[in-house]
Design an enzyme around this catalytic site. Sequence first.
Site, PDB file in Angstrom:
ATOM      1  N   ASP A 204     -37.324 -17.029  33.857  1.00 15.99           N
ATOM      2  CA  ASP A 204     -35.974 -17.581  33.747  1.00 15.99           C
ATOM      3  C   ASP A 204     -34.963 -16.492  33.429  1.00 15.99           C
ATOM      4  OD1 ASP A 204     -35.167 -20.416  33.960  1.00 15.99           O
ATOM      5  OD2 ASP A 204     -36.958 -20.762  32.739  1.00 15.99           O
TER       6      ASP A 204
ATOM      7  N   ASP B 286     -39.709 -25.269  38.988  1.00 18.07           N
ATOM      8  CA  ASP B 286     -39.157 -26.092  37.896  1.00 18.07           C
ATOM      9  C   ASP B 286     -37.768 -26.598  38.305  1.00 18.07           C
ATOM     10  OD1 ASP B 286     -38.857 -27.406  35.520  1.00 18.07           O
ATOM     11  OD2 ASP B 286     -38.396 -25.618  34.342  1.00 18.07           O
TER      12      ASP B 286
ATOM     13  N   LYS C 249     -36.578 -29.627  38.107  1.00 18.98           N
ATOM     14  CA  LYS C 249     -36.039 -30.654  37.193  1.00 18.98           C
ATOM     15  C   LYS C 249     -35.278 -31.755  37.947  1.00 18.98           C
ATOM     16  CE  LYS C 249     -35.622 -28.314  32.692  1.00 18.98           C
ATOM     17  NZ  LYS C 249     -36.498 -27.177  32.945  1.00 18.98           N
TER      18      LYS C 249
ATOM     19  N   ASP D 102     -32.702 -36.997  40.605  1.00 18.16           N
ATOM     20  CA  ASP D 102     -32.237 -37.856  41.696  1.00 18.16           C
ATOM     21  C   ASP D 102     -32.586 -37.118  42.995  1.00 18.16           C
ATOM     22  OD1 ASP D 102     -31.034 -39.840  43.206  1.00 18.16           O
ATOM     23  OD2 ASP D 102     -29.002 -39.080  42.940  1.00 18.16           O
TER      24      ASP D 102
END
Lengths: 211, 211
Positions: A8, A59, A61, A64
């Site tokens: 990250d 990742d 996340k 929707d």
Amino acid sequence: MKIQLALDRMTIPEAVGMAEKVAQSVDWIEVGTSLIKEFGVDSVKEMKRAFPDKVIVADIKTIDNARYEFEMCFEAGADVATVMGVSPLVTIDASMEVAGRYGRMVMIDLLNTSEEQQRELLKYKDAIFCEHVSKDQQEEMGAKNQGRGSSIFSGERMVAVAGGITLSSLVQLQRTLKPEVVIVGSAITKAENPSESAAQFKELILHGEGK
Amino acid sequence: MKIQLALDRMTIPEAVGMAEKVAQSVDWIEVGTSLIKEFGVDSVKEMKRAFPDKVIVADIKTIDNARYEFEMCFEAGADVATVMGVSPLVTIDASMEVAGRYGRMVMIDLLNTSEEQQRELLKYKDAIFCEHVSKDQQEEMGAKNQGRGSSIFSGERMVAVAGGITLSSLVQLQRTLKPEVVIVGSAITKAENPSESAAQFKELILHGEGK
């Protein structure tokens, strides 16, 4: 127990370079949310290209638009992609459907889920459940890993654990949560010697206080 | 009432091209989550470069790492960025702090928030609150916009509304939710004639059944 290296807050070349340094000690490589949001899904593509034989976790996340996002991750080469447990269940259903179609896996991020939501999520038998203390929560709490003693998923489902994990907190987690996947970020990537740090995690898991 | 054009599931050049077609009828331009996750924050940069005088909304859907993600959006030129209402409050606090520092705005996406969470969120007086029926929920429900009669935010806070909005559902929403911002995606972008469709939305808001 597998080690998932979380990458990250760096560029794609930095992330690939970091993964190269520690590859022999880690099992799964996570392309972190910050890389995906900053550089797009090319971050996933380039990591898979660099490590075709590693399990690559995107990742992303998702909360929707699960079909679109999961297809995008799997087309880019991800083996696992993440969906938020606080999403509407129809979103998690869609992510499971896409993963099934591609023969890949879903990791459900339990961040900020209620007990009621967690009980509902138990029905996803093929998912990995990630007990997650978020970056923002770590900053607030000073990265304490207390209060992680129990999980309704331990022993029932495949469990991952993430958030400020260090060598010493891992010893604790091996006794309580008993995760199948331990997600380690800055304890490796910000160590003075990342490959040495990763090797210590591997050593602890292979011969340490746990199993 | 302002119209926010939502751009999703297209390339950056397609998004800029679509925005050019309808720019005179819309007030705010949203770089959708799918653009950010597919192409990174360059999507925000390029939209701001093309429309320096429009309000650019980065629908980044932050749920952790708020300082990093919000600084990234604002540095890229976004005027508004989104955070999920289902996030830990510390994440929303951080997004508000960054927005305050940059003199920009936070839109809190209310997707799947509980009543209890909504009451807690009321404290963010300077935020925009987005009543959001997600893409996945729309697919499940067939884009019905029923059940949107009330919101604890209406009249109390700045309200936006998103999710499958059409000309006819807007008439209804003007009577009930009374939003300050109406977010329209496919009713414009997938119309046979997007600029005509956008003009109809503008006409309805200026002279239509609402105000």
